[in-house]
Scaffold this motif. Structure first.
Motif, PDB file in Angstrom:
ATOM      1  N   LEU A  94       0.820  -1.205   0.000  1.00 43.61           N
ATOM      2  CA  LEU A  94       0.000   0.000   0.000  1.00 43.61           C
ATOM      3  C   LEU A  94       0.856   1.258   0.000  1.00 43.61           C
ATOM      4  O   LEU A  94       0.613   2.199  -0.767  1.00 43.61           O
ATOM      5  CB  LEU A  94      -0.916  -0.006   1.218  1.00 43.61           C
ATOM      6  CG  LEU A  94      -1.777   1.244   1.417  1.00 43.61           C
ATOM      7  CD1 LEU A  94      -2.652   1.498   0.208  1.00 43.61           C
ATOM      8  CD2 LEU A  94      -2.628   1.091   2.662  1.00 43.61           C
TER       9      LEU A  94
ATOM     10  N   ARG B 238       2.706   1.710  -3.440  1.00 45.71           N
ATOM     11  CA  ARG B 238       1.781   2.070  -4.516  1.00 45.71           C
ATOM     12  C   ARG B 238       1.309   3.512  -4.360  1.00 45.71           C
ATOM     13  O   ARG B 238       1.171   4.258  -5.334  1.00 45.71           O
ATOM     14  CB  ARG B 238       0.577   1.128  -4.544  1.00 45.71           C
ATOM     15  CG  ARG B 238      -0.269   1.310  -5.799  1.00 45.71           C
ATOM     16  CD  ARG B 238      -1.465   0.397  -5.806  1.00 45.71           C
ATOM     17  NE  ARG B 238      -2.535   0.907  -4.982  1.00 45.71           N
ATOM     18  CZ  ARG B 238      -3.414   1.820  -5.382  1.00 45.71           C
ATOM     19  NH1 ARG B 238      -3.323   2.354  -6.581  1.00 45.71           N
ATOM     20  NH2 ARG B 238      -4.376   2.215  -4.581  1.00 45.71           N
ATOM     21  N   TYR B 239       1.050   3.913  -3.131  1.00 47.11           N
ATOM     22  CA  TYR B 239       0.657   5.299  -2.860  1.00 47.11           C
ATOM     23  C   TYR B 239       1.723   6.271  -3.362  1.00 47.11           C
ATOM     24  O   TYR B 239       1.423   7.277  -4.002  1.00 47.11           O
ATOM     25  CB  TYR B 239       0.440   5.465  -1.355  1.00 47.11           C
ATOM     26  CG  TYR B 239       0.353   6.898  -0.888  1.00 47.11           C
ATOM     27  CD1 TYR B 239      -0.777   7.653  -1.138  1.00 47.11           C
ATOM     28  CD2 TYR B 239       1.407   7.481  -0.195  1.00 47.11           C
ATOM     29  CE1 TYR B 239      -0.856   8.971  -0.707  1.00 47.11           C
ATOM     30  CE2 TYR B 239       1.338   8.786   0.237  1.00 47.11           C
ATOM     31  CZ  TYR B 239       0.206   9.529  -0.022  1.00 47.11           C
ATOM     32  OH  TYR B 239       0.134  10.826   0.397  1.00 47.11           O
TER      33      TYR B 239
ATOM     34  N   ARG C 129      -9.478   4.213  -1.644  1.00 45.57           N
ATOM     35  CA  ARG C 129      -9.464   3.010  -2.469  1.00 45.57           C
ATOM     36  C   ARG C 129      -8.261   2.150  -2.142  1.00 45.57           C
ATOM     37  O   ARG C 129      -8.346   0.922  -2.092  1.00 45.57           O
ATOM     38  CB  ARG C 129      -9.458   3.378  -3.957  1.00 45.57           C
ATOM     39  CG  ARG C 129      -9.460   2.156  -4.868  1.00 45.57           C
ATOM     40  CD  ARG C 129      -9.891   2.520  -6.267  1.00 45.57           C
ATOM     41  NE  ARG C 129      -8.932   3.365  -6.932  1.00 45.57           N
ATOM     42  CZ  ARG C 129      -7.957   2.900  -7.716  1.00 45.57           C
ATOM     43  NH1 ARG C 129      -7.813   1.617  -7.889  1.00 45.57           N
ATOM     44  NH2 ARG C 129      -7.139   3.720  -8.316  1.00 45.57           N
ATOM     45  N   SER C 130      -7.106   2.787  -1.907  1.00 39.99           N
ATOM     46  CA  SER C 130      -5.917   2.029  -1.547  1.00 39.99           C
ATOM     47  C   SER C 130      -6.148   1.232  -0.276  1.00 39.99           C
ATOM     48  O   SER C 130      -5.763   0.075  -0.161  1.00 39.99           O
ATOM     49  CB  SER C 130      -4.729   2.981  -1.346  1.00 39.99           C
ATOM     50  OG  SER C 130      -4.464   3.703  -2.509  1.00 39.99           O
TER      51      SER C 130
ATOM     52  N   ASP D 232      -8.294  -1.711  -1.043  1.00 37.48           N
ATOM     53  CA  ASP D 232      -7.571  -2.754  -1.772  1.00 37.48           C
ATOM     54  C   ASP D 232      -7.068  -3.823  -0.818  1.00 37.48           C
ATOM     55  O   ASP D 232      -7.270  -5.015  -1.011  1.00 37.48           O
ATOM     56  CB  ASP D 232      -6.327  -2.178  -2.472  1.00 37.48           C
ATOM     57  CG  ASP D 232      -6.667  -1.291  -3.638  1.00 37.48           C
ATOM     58  OD1 ASP D 232      -7.837  -1.275  -4.046  1.00 37.48           O
ATOM     59  OD2 ASP D 232      -5.755  -0.610  -4.117  1.00 37.48           O
TER      60      ASP D 232
ATOM     61  N   GLU E 202       1.894   4.256 -13.310  1.00 37.08           N
ATOM     62  CA  GLU E 202       1.435   2.928 -12.901  1.00 37.08           C
ATOM     63  C   GLU E 202       2.535   1.883 -13.019  1.00 37.08           C
ATOM     64  O   GLU E 202       2.480   0.846 -12.363  1.00 37.08           O
ATOM     65  CB  GLU E 202       0.246   2.479 -13.766  1.00 37.08           C
ATOM     66  CG  GLU E 202      -1.072   3.105 -13.389  1.00 37.08           C
ATOM     67  CD  GLU E 202      -1.103   4.600 -13.674  1.00 37.08           C
ATOM     68  OE1 GLU E 202      -1.244   5.375 -12.705  1.00 37.08           O
ATOM     69  OE2 GLU E 202      -0.981   5.004 -14.841  1.00 37.08           O
TER      70      GLU E 202
ATOM     71  N   ALA F 166      -3.344  -0.836  -8.546  1.00 34.51           N
ATOM     72  CA  ALA F 166      -4.060  -1.342  -7.377  1.00 34.51           C
ATOM     73  C   ALA F 166      -4.255  -2.848  -7.485  1.00 34.51           C
ATOM     74  O   ALA F 166      -4.509  -3.384  -8.564  1.00 34.51           O
ATOM     75  CB  ALA F 166      -5.418  -0.655  -7.256  1.00 34.51           C
ATOM     76  N   SER F 167      -4.156  -3.531  -6.353  1.00 34.90           N
ATOM     77  CA  SER F 167      -4.273  -4.988  -6.352  1.00 34.90           C
ATOM     78  C   SER F 167      -5.608  -5.449  -6.905  1.00 34.90           C
ATOM     79  O   SER F 167      -5.693  -6.468  -7.589  1.00 34.90           O
ATOM     80  CB  SER F 167      -4.087  -5.522  -4.930  1.00 34.90           C
ATOM     81  OG  SER F 167      -5.105  -5.034  -4.072  1.00 34.90           O
TER      82      SER F 167
END
Length: 741
Positions: A275, A278-279, A298-299, A302, A339, A357-358
């Motif tokens: 998390l 990715r953030y 949303r993260s 996920d 991404e 995102a996963s």
């Protein structure tokens, strides 16, 4: 931000350096401060990344710690400009193996001996954590000190003591660094351990039921550092009580919480590390610290969907520092959010999908399209994806790129390919006992619902299981005041949290429960399909939405296109909006494009219900959802049914869909359902009364989006097994609402 109760979608965005006495903060601040420290223009940036999967019996092995190291390394090299030669890996597969001695020696030789004032230092540890008796404990620590567990934990002298690296030692090592720009990340925890549902935890239970003791070797090591640093025991304790020794500290769980080692789409990783990284991949550049433009709600969801276990953030910065008042990034020139990043260039391209995102990774297989961009965001070329293995993507260049494509070139999503036959993966929990086989047989008759074995090795979306005494105790620990009855069968999250309104009567067979749950399973499948198109953090459409209680300020969320168009004028984001039952809401959507857009609003409840809030004028023309350039549409409109938050406590996900063309087939499907039911105009509609209607509406929606993609691209841009979703034609923004009674 107030704590989120255990029974809700839970925030996997925290850190635990409980061994050093940290305070809880919001992940946005954690990510921003981490980014701010990493991005400073300094003479050198050093990192030590430790990952341990290969523990030996009786310590259970882990699966995601090496992925954590990969996630951090790719982030540090590509987003923050670390020289790969300045990143030292200590892992099961690296040249230096993660023994106790090697971890300590690496910290001393790579970080302490090399770092100079003003340099940046990062230390990351992914592995098991535990706690041992602290001879001089901090207040409110229960007399214990958190530890990092090496593979060679067991003492060979027969004493039963452990060779863990204590938080006390980590404090001294941090104190010895000559720079203040230090970031420590611990993706481990200190409470419990074992497995739950389809996830594992990075903690060891106490040996023999009591508290572990550290070896004399560990205390001798601390004495050596006290001597080197010229610190008396009294001064050492005084410094520990003030806070961390240097810089910024992040981790993954508080003292009494669990850090998950979770399965994702083809790989395992620490929920927190995945998390956080990715953030930071998708965080906009050149923004002040308090301006956060990544959709953390949303993260959070996920990872929560993959576990359902409470894991709250803890963080602290160096006492007396002003890190939270400074800009997020200091890199010049700034790099754009992305991404993916190219790892191997050529006509055939390999790339790292660290910013995806996963929950949407399944839509980044064959047929997805990416733009290759330079550090100013200029398009260099296009890559068509052909395959994916975990977080590694494979593709081919389309046409002739306008600039040099090399390792480190950023990639931005243009089109994702949602699988046409996406399935709901239902794990059959062992609590079903000898009914597992009969349940598997019945599920074979339900299209697009796949029975899965629960073994922490693969991804499940939900579990089918029977409430027992252990699960009842766990449900109460989540704060669920009215849990299902012991002996009843229903649905759980992947982390064994009961799904509301899914449990039947005690004594019901698994076969009967599945037949009763057929419509609910299709609702959950439809929700999974809808999740595949959420793209607010990657959409190029310039759209802003606000969810406002009547008479209140509310929360604003924006697409990436809107963020980049006006980075200095956008409001800060709050991750989750907390509202009481009975709160009346309005949804405002602003079109910042120079063309018309069309809007829809849907809600997914904590029990899986999917509600169409807008459009609700079932006989109106399709342009009723139109928003002209520069205009704002507010719903519900005057005279329509009000949007009112309902209890019980839990989470709602409100999704705003903005498209450049009307979603004709989906709208026709909704109109047909409304006519068949006799739903009057202006009344929101709950889908799912008919078993297949929800999935059919989502299928029509994906068909509309695919048609829009093909019309825009001029040719088939995705395979016949996928439905294209174009970021230039659609923005789907997810807004999380926590209902608090």
């Amino acid at each position: 931000m107030s704590q989120i109760k255990r029974r809700h979608f839970l925030q996997f965005a925290g850190s635990a350096l409980a061994s050093i006495g940290l305070s809880q903060l919001d992940l946005m601040r954690q990510g921003d401060r981490y980014a701010r420290v990493l991005a400073q223009g300094t003479s050198r940036k050093l990192a030590l990344l430790v990952g341990i999967n290969g523990y030996k019996f009786p310590i259970p092995p882990l699966r995601g710690c090496l992925t954590d190291v990969d996630l951090q390394r790719e982030l540090l090299v590509n987003r923050f400009g670390f020289n790969p030669k300045d990143i030292l890996l200590v892992t099961d597969e690296a040249e230096i193996k993660p023994s106790r001695q090697n971890i300590l020696a690496a910290f001393e030789n790579h970080l302490i001996k090399q770092a100079k004032p003003g340099d940046v230092v990062v230390f990351h540890f992914s592995g098991h954590g535990s706690r041992v008796i602290d001879p001089d404990p901090l207040p409110n620590s229960n007399g214990l000190n958190g530890t990092m567990v090496p593979p060679d934990r067991k003492s060979e002298d027969g004493s039963g003591k452990v060779r863990d690296i204590m938080g006390r030692s980590l404090f001294l090592l941090m104190h010895a660094l000559q720079t203040e720009n230090v970031t420590v990340v611990l993706d481990s925890c200190h409470s419990g351990g074992g497995t739950r549902g389809n996830v594992m935890f990075r903690a060891l239970s106490r040996q023999g039921g009591g508290d572990d003791e550290a070896t004399q070797e560990e205390f001798d090591y601390q004495e050596q550092w006290l001597s080197r640093l010229n610190l008396t025991p009294t001064k050492f304790q005084e410094l520990r009580q003030k806070g961390i020794a240097k810089g910024v500290a992040l981790g993954s769980a508080q003292q009494d919480q669990l850090a998950t080692d979770a399965p994702f789409e083809g790989f395992h990783a620490g929920a927190f590390t995945y998390l956080l990284t990715r953030y930071l991949w998708q965080q906009p550049v050149s923004q002040p610290l308090k301006s956060v433009f990544t959709n953390l709600a949303r993260s959070t969801k996920d990872v929560a969907n993959s576990s359902g276990i409470l894991q709250e953030p803890i963080q602290e910065v160096q006492p007396g520092s002003n890190y939270d008042q400074e800009p997020v990034y200091f890199i010049d020139p700034p790099t754009p959010s992305a991404e993916a990043v190219v790892q191997k260039a050529g006509r055939e391209v390999e790339f790292w999908l660290g910013g995806v995102a996963s929950q949407t990774l399944e839509s980044f297989e064959e047929g997805a399209l990416f733009n290759l961009i330079d550090n100013q965001g200029n398009v260099l070329g296009e890559v068509e994806q052909t395959a994916r293995n975990g977080l590694k993507g494979y593709g081919k260049l389309r046409g002739s790129p306008s600039g040099a494509i090399q390792s480190g070139t950023f990639m931005r999503e243009q089109v994702r390919g949602v699988p046409s036959n996406l399935k709901l993966r239902l794990g059959l929990d062992s609590s079903l006992g000898n009914e597992v086989n009969s349940a598997r047989s019945v599920l074979q008759s339900i299209q697009r619902v796949e029975a899965k074995t629960v073994n922490q090795g693969g991804v499940t979306d939900y579990l089918l299981g029977k409430m027992n005494s252990d699960y009842l105790q766990q449900a109460r620990s989540y704060g669920i005041t009215n849990p299902p009855a012991v002996g009843s069968i229903g649905l759980f999250s992947a982390g064994v949290e009961p799904i509301p309104d899914s449990f039947g009567e005690v004594g019901e067979s698994a076969e009967a429960a599945i037949m009763r749950l057929r419509p609910r399973l299709k609702q959950l499948l439809a929700g999974r399909l809808l999740q595949q198109v959420v793209n607010g953090s990657s959409s190029n459409l310039k759209v802003e939405n606000a969810i406002k209680p009547v008479g209140g300020r509310g929360v604003t969320a924006v697409s990436r296109g809107a963020q980049e168009a006006a980075p200095n004028s956008l409001p800060s984001l709050t991750t989750v909006q907390q509202l009481a039952p009975g709160t009346e809401l309005k949804v405002e959507v602003t079109n910042q494009e120079n063309r018309n857009i069309y809007m829809s609003v849907l809600v997914i409840g904590s029990n899986g219900d999917l509600v169409v809030l807008y459009p609700a004028e079932w006989e109106a023309a399709e342009d009723a959802t139109l928003i002209a350039p520069g205009q704002t549409l507010v719903v519900p409109r005057e005279g329509h049914v009000k949007f009112v938050v309902q209890g019980p406590s839990g989470f709602l996900e409100l999704m705003v869909l903005a498209s450049t063309k009307p979603l004709r087939d989906a709208l026709k499907g909704l109109q047909t359902i409304a006519q068949e039911r006799g739903v009057r105009s202006g009344v929101p509609m709950v889908l799912g009364e008919n078993e297949d209607e929800t999935v059919e509406v989502m299928g029509a929606l994906l068909g509309d989006l695919d048609q829009m993609t093909q019309e825009t691209r001029g040719a088939r841009s995705t395979t016949t097994q996928t439905r294209g979703v174009d970021t230039t034609q659609l923005a789907v923004i997810s807004n999380m609402i926590e209902v608090v009674e």
